[in-house]
Design a protein around this motif. Structure first.
Motif, PDB file in Angstrom:
ATOM      1  N   ASN A  51     -41.039  17.693  26.101  1.00  0.00           N
ATOM      2  CA  ASN A  51     -40.390  18.713  25.287  1.00  0.00           C
ATOM      3  C   ASN A  51     -39.910  18.066  23.984  1.00  0.00           C
ATOM      4  OD1 ASN A  51     -39.289  21.221  24.634  1.00  0.00           O
ATOM      5  ND2 ASN A  51     -37.324  20.718  25.562  1.00  0.00           N
ATOM      6  N   ASP A 100     -34.209  10.502  25.376  1.00  0.00           N
ATOM      7  CA  ASP A 100     -33.670  11.737  25.933  1.00  0.00           C
ATOM      8  C   ASP A 100     -34.604  12.175  27.068  1.00  0.00           C
ATOM      9  OD1 ASP A 100     -32.995  14.376  26.533  1.00  0.00           O
ATOM     10  OD2 ASP A 100     -32.684  14.938  24.437  1.00  0.00           O
ATOM     11  N   GLU A 144     -36.767  15.222  26.891  1.00  0.00           N
ATOM     12  CA  GLU A 144     -37.927  15.205  25.996  1.00  0.00           C
ATOM     13  C   GLU A 144     -39.016  14.239  26.429  1.00  0.00           C
ATOM     14  OE1 GLU A 144     -37.152  15.040  21.815  1.00  0.00           O
ATOM     15  OE2 GLU A 144     -35.339  16.243  21.979  1.00  0.00           O
ATOM     16  N   ALA A 159     -38.804  17.061  20.224  1.00  0.00           N
ATOM     17  CA  ALA A 159     -38.017  17.776  19.221  1.00  0.00           C
ATOM     18  C   ALA A 159     -38.895  18.377  18.129  1.00  0.00           C
ATOM     19  CB  ALA A 159     -36.984  16.834  18.604  1.00  0.00           C
ATOM     20  N   TYR A 160     -39.981  17.684  17.789  1.00  0.00           N
ATOM     21  CA  TYR A 160     -40.882  18.144  16.736  1.00  0.00           C
ATOM     22  C   TYR A 160     -42.331  18.007  17.187  1.00  0.00           C
ATOM     23  CZ  TYR A 160     -36.822  17.354  13.726  1.00  0.00           C
ATOM     24  OH  TYR A 160     -35.573  17.383  13.168  1.00  0.00           O
ATOM     25  N   PHE A 166     -27.745  11.637  21.226  1.00  0.00           N
ATOM     26  CA  PHE A 166     -28.500  12.869  21.344  1.00  0.00           C
ATOM     27  C   PHE A 166     -27.578  14.067  21.574  1.00  0.00           C
ATOM     28  CE2 PHE A 166     -31.100   9.420  23.307  1.00  0.00           C
ATOM     29  CZ  PHE A 166     -31.989   9.272  22.263  1.00  0.00           C
ATOM     30  N   SER A 186     -39.855  12.451  19.072  1.00  0.00           N
ATOM     31  CA  SER A 186     -38.644  12.604  19.874  1.00  0.00           C
ATOM     32  C   SER A 186     -37.627  11.573  19.394  1.00  0.00           C
ATOM     33  CB  SER A 186     -38.958  12.373  21.358  1.00  0.00           C
ATOM     34  OG  SER A 186     -37.779  12.472  22.130  1.00  0.00           O
TER      35      SER A 186
END
Length: 157
Positions: free
Chosen positions: A70, A148, A151, A72-73, A4, A92
């Motif tokens: 949170n 991560d 996320e 990524a997409y 990551f 994520s």
């Protein structure tokens, strides 16, 4: 640094469980696999998953649960079928391994938002992962999942 690009990914364990059988399809409810239909929408929005297996690896982390804090997409109101209303999806990056020491497979946590996924109950202890086809994986297989923590939040019990 890890995959990551960070120094602080975490590894959690779970085991493979049977899912609804809709992602890889066909199923009783869909005459096709849902991922097969969804991928062009995700690609058009900026996430190309075409190199990955068209099905999900369903990983139970019970009794713990998770939530994406949170991702990524996130894609809103994806109208990928006329069989039900549009859905929201988040992704994520993650990695999975059968041993935790050897081969790791990159992929994404696939999260159809439960509030827009009206046809199926989504167990908060079940993480769906889209990754490469993994040889020798079967129900009950122990899985190591690299995530991560910026996320994905794990809520242990």
């Amino acid at each position: 640094m890890d995959q990551f690009g960070k120094a602080h990914s975490i590894i959690i364990t779970g085991h493979v469980v049977k899912g609804h059988g809709v992602a890889s399809g066909p199923s009783r409810e869909y005459p096709y696999g849902s991922l097969e239909r969804q991928l062009p929408f995700f690609k058009a929005a900026g996430l190309d998953l075409s190199r990955l297996f068209l099905g999900t690896l369903n990983i139970s982390i019970a009794p713990a649960t998770f939530r994406l804090v949170n991702p990524a997409y996130t894609f809103r109101q994806v109208a990928w079928t006329d069989l039900h209303p549009a859905e929201d999806f988040s992704f994520s990056p993650c990695r999975v391994s059968l041993s935790g020491e050897g081969k790791w497979y990159g992929g994404f946590i696939y999260y159809p938002h439960p509030e827009t996924k009206i046809r199926h109950y989504q167990n908060p202890s079940l993480i769906e992962v889209i990754t490469d086809k993994i040889p020798d994986v079967q129900y009950g297989t122990k899985i190591y999942l690299g995530i991560d923590p910026d996320e994905v939040e794990i809520c242990a019990f």
